[in-house]
Design a protein around this motif. Structure first.
Motif, PDB file in Angstrom:
ATOM      1  N   PHE A   1       0.720  -1.346   0.338  1.00  0.00           N
ATOM      2  CA  PHE A   1      -0.398  -0.184   0.153  1.00  0.00           C
ATOM      3  C   PHE A   1       1.032   1.179  -0.030  1.00  0.00           C
ATOM      4  O   PHE A   1       2.037   0.559   0.712  1.00  0.00           O
ATOM      5  CB  PHE A   1      -0.955   0.289   1.322  1.00  0.00           C
ATOM      6  N   SER A   2       0.045   2.336  -0.192  1.00  0.00           N
ATOM      7  CA  SER A   2       0.934   3.309  -0.294  1.00  0.00           C
ATOM      8  C   SER A   2       0.856   4.125   0.818  1.00  0.00           C
ATOM      9  O   SER A   2       0.342   3.671   1.607  1.00  0.00           O
ATOM     10  CB  SER A   2       0.611   4.365  -1.860  1.00  0.00           C
ATOM     11  N   ASN A   3       1.696   5.834   1.054  1.00  0.00           N
ATOM     12  CA  ASN A   3       1.106   5.766   2.798  1.00  0.00           C
ATOM     13  C   ASN A   3      -0.135   6.399   2.581  1.00  0.00           C
ATOM     14  O   ASN A   3      -0.635   6.311   3.677  1.00  0.00           O
ATOM     15  CB  ASN A   3       2.206   7.020   2.804  1.00  0.00           C
ATOM     16  N   ARG A   4      -0.534   7.001   2.052  1.00  0.00           N
ATOM     17  CA  ARG A   4      -1.301   7.943   2.155  1.00  0.00           C
ATOM     18  C   ARG A   4      -2.751   7.161   1.419  1.00  0.00           C
ATOM     19  O   ARG A   4      -4.081   7.252   2.396  1.00  0.00           O
ATOM     20  CB  ARG A   4      -1.392   8.371   0.867  1.00  0.00           C
ATOM     21  N   ALA A   5      -2.893   5.803   1.358  1.00  0.00           N
ATOM     22  CA  ALA A   5      -3.567   4.407   1.082  1.00  0.00           C
ATOM     23  C   ALA A   5      -3.693   4.395   2.297  1.00  0.00           C
ATOM     24  O   ALA A   5      -5.012   4.351   2.994  1.00  0.00           O
ATOM     25  CB  ALA A   5      -3.665   3.330   0.219  1.00  0.00           C
ATOM     26  N   ILE A   6      -2.921   4.232   3.298  1.00  0.00           N
ATOM     27  CA  ILE A   6      -3.082   3.549   4.739  1.00  0.00           C
ATOM     28  C   ILE A   6      -3.493   4.342   5.571  1.00  0.00           C
ATOM     29  O   ILE A   6      -4.193   3.837   6.745  1.00  0.00           O
ATOM     30  CB  ILE A   6      -1.317   2.837   5.376  1.00  0.00           C
ATOM     31  N   SER A   7      -3.356   5.439   5.413  1.00  0.00           N
ATOM     32  CA  SER A   7      -3.213   6.696   6.657  1.00  0.00           C
ATOM     33  C   SER A   7      -5.017   6.574   6.220  1.00  0.00           C
ATOM     34  O   SER A   7      -5.758   7.049   7.068  1.00  0.00           O
ATOM     35  CB  SER A   7      -3.290   8.105   5.891  1.00  0.00           C
ATOM     36  N   ARG A   8      -5.411   6.559   4.831  1.00  0.00           N
ATOM     37  CA  ARG A   8      -7.373   6.801   4.761  1.00  0.00           C
ATOM     38  C   ARG A   8      -8.280   5.381   4.532  1.00  0.00           C
ATOM     39  O   ARG A   8      -9.155   4.996   5.643  1.00  0.00           O
ATOM     40  CB  ARG A   8      -7.457   6.968   2.600  1.00  0.00           C
ATOM     41  N   ILE A   9      -7.277   3.822   4.470  1.00  0.00           N
ATOM     42  CA  ILE A   9      -7.819   3.003   5.457  1.00  0.00           C
ATOM     43  C   ILE A   9      -8.141   2.669   6.636  1.00  0.00           C
ATOM     44  O   ILE A   9      -9.104   2.076   7.119  1.00  0.00           O
ATOM     45  CB  ILE A   9      -7.757   1.512   4.369  1.00  0.00           C
ATOM     46  N   PHE A  10      -6.795   3.042   7.337  1.00  0.00           N
ATOM     47  CA  PHE A  10      -7.479   3.080   9.058  1.00  0.00           C
ATOM     48  C   PHE A  10      -7.494   4.426   9.870  1.00  0.00           C
ATOM     49  O   PHE A  10      -7.925   4.405  10.969  1.00  0.00           O
ATOM     50  CB  PHE A  10      -5.607   2.701   9.199  1.00  0.00           C
ATOM     51  N   ASN A  11      -7.636   6.053   8.622  1.00  0.00           N
ATOM     52  CA  ASN A  11      -8.078   6.529   9.738  1.00  0.00           C
ATOM     53  C   ASN A  11      -6.762   7.051  10.551  1.00  0.00           C
ATOM     54  O   ASN A  11      -7.387   7.740  11.448  1.00  0.00           O
ATOM     55  CB  ASN A  11      -9.363   7.001  10.197  1.00  0.00           C
ATOM     56  N   VAL A  12      -5.430   7.297   9.970  1.00  0.00           N
ATOM     57  CA  VAL A  12      -4.589   8.156  10.791  1.00  0.00           C
ATOM     58  C   VAL A  12      -3.423   8.289   9.768  1.00  0.00           C
ATOM     59  O   VAL A  12      -3.768   8.939   9.030  1.00  0.00           O
ATOM     60  CB  VAL A  12      -3.772   6.582  11.567  1.00  0.00           C
ATOM     61  N   CYS A  13      -3.083   9.342  10.822  1.00  0.00           N
ATOM     62  CA  CYS A  13      -2.269  10.053  10.497  1.00  0.00           C
ATOM     63  C   CYS A  13      -1.422   9.267   9.436  1.00  0.00           C
ATOM     64  O   CYS A  13      -1.178   8.638   8.792  1.00  0.00           O
ATOM     65  CB  CYS A  13      -1.658  11.058  11.084  1.00  0.00           C
ATOM     66  N   THR A  14      -0.520  10.405   8.612  1.00  0.00           N
ATOM     67  CA  THR A  14       0.633  10.293   7.186  1.00  0.00           C
ATOM     68  C   THR A  14       1.941  10.123   7.938  1.00  0.00           C
ATOM     69  O   THR A  14       2.729   9.705   7.017  1.00  0.00           O
ATOM     70  CB  THR A  14       0.679  10.619   6.265  1.00  0.00           C
ATOM     71  N   ARG A  15       2.132  11.035   8.913  1.00  0.00           N
ATOM     72  CA  ARG A  15       3.645  10.478   9.513  1.00  0.00           C
ATOM     73  C   ARG A  15       3.981  10.144  10.514  1.00  0.00           C
ATOM     74  O   ARG A  15       2.673   9.572  11.203  1.00  0.00           O
ATOM     75  CB  ARG A  15       3.950  11.976   9.713  1.00  0.00           C
ATOM     76  N   ARG A  16       4.684   9.412  11.242  1.00  0.00           N
ATOM     77  CA  ARG A  16       5.173   8.406  12.273  1.00  0.00           C
ATOM     78  C   ARG A  16       4.901   7.249  12.547  1.00  0.00           C
ATOM     79  O   ARG A  16       4.709   6.853  11.084  1.00  0.00           O
ATOM     80  CB  ARG A  16       3.763   9.343  13.922  1.00  0.00           C
ATOM     81  N   GLY A  17       6.190   6.623  13.059  1.00  0.00           N
ATOM     82  CA  GLY A  17       6.242   5.194  12.851  1.00  0.00           C
ATOM     83  C   GLY A  17       5.193   4.647  13.794  1.00  0.00           C
ATOM     84  O   GLY A  17       4.255   3.180  13.397  1.00  0.00           O
TER      85      GLY A  17
END
Length: 163
Positions: free
Chosen positions: A9-25
């Protein structure tokens, strides 16, 4: 949506799917005060020496367990924010979804995990100074997770896990 270990997945897709920010571990949905819904962890396991300077965390697998370094790049780490969320997971058991950074913008799903312990280890920070870090030992719950529309935004209790 069915997530399977190995899916990328792209970082943006992870953020969108899980409703979390795009930065941080350590990215979490919800609040430390009112309750965490779920956590998304990103790890970078195979780094070049140059990448290790900017990202000093020594995440690694030990057998089947993922040893995940807590957040904080400078000085000794504190049990706050993402580190506290991971510690709370040992009692609350909300889902943790782990992704490994494979290339710029590309993250591979490793599976759903639980934190089983936390210890302190010495590691170097971004300035080369030895400091205390939290090492969270995570064990895999599942290689496959079925996400249903809207279930991650309101409550982690409706996430279905397929072993």
């Amino acid at each position: 949506m069915l997530l399977k270990a190995g899916d990328v997945f792209s970082n943006r897709a992870i953020s969108r799917i899980f409703n979390v920010c795009t930065r941080r571990g350590i990215r979490y949905s919800g609040s430390l005060r009112t309750g965490i819904n779920h956590v998304v962890l990103t790890t970078f396991l195979n780094k070049t020496p140059e990448e290790s300077i900017e990202n000093p965390y020594n995440d690694r697998f030990e057998g089947e367990s993922l040893l995940y370094t807590g957040e904080g790049r400078i000085g000794g780490q504190q049990m706050t924010r993402g580190n506290l969320a991971l510690k709370m997971q040992m009692e609350k058991r909300f889902p943790i979804f782990v992704f490994e950074k494979k290339a710029p913008g590309k993250y591979m799903f490793l599976g759903q995990y639980n934190v089983v312990s936390v210890e302190i280890e010495k590691q170097y920070d971004v300035h080369g100074k030895l400091r205390n870090v939290f090492i969270f030992k995570l064990e895999k719950v599942s290689d496959r997770v079925l996400l249903q529309p809207g279930n991650l935004k309101s409550s982690s209790k409706t996430v279905k896990v397929n072993k």
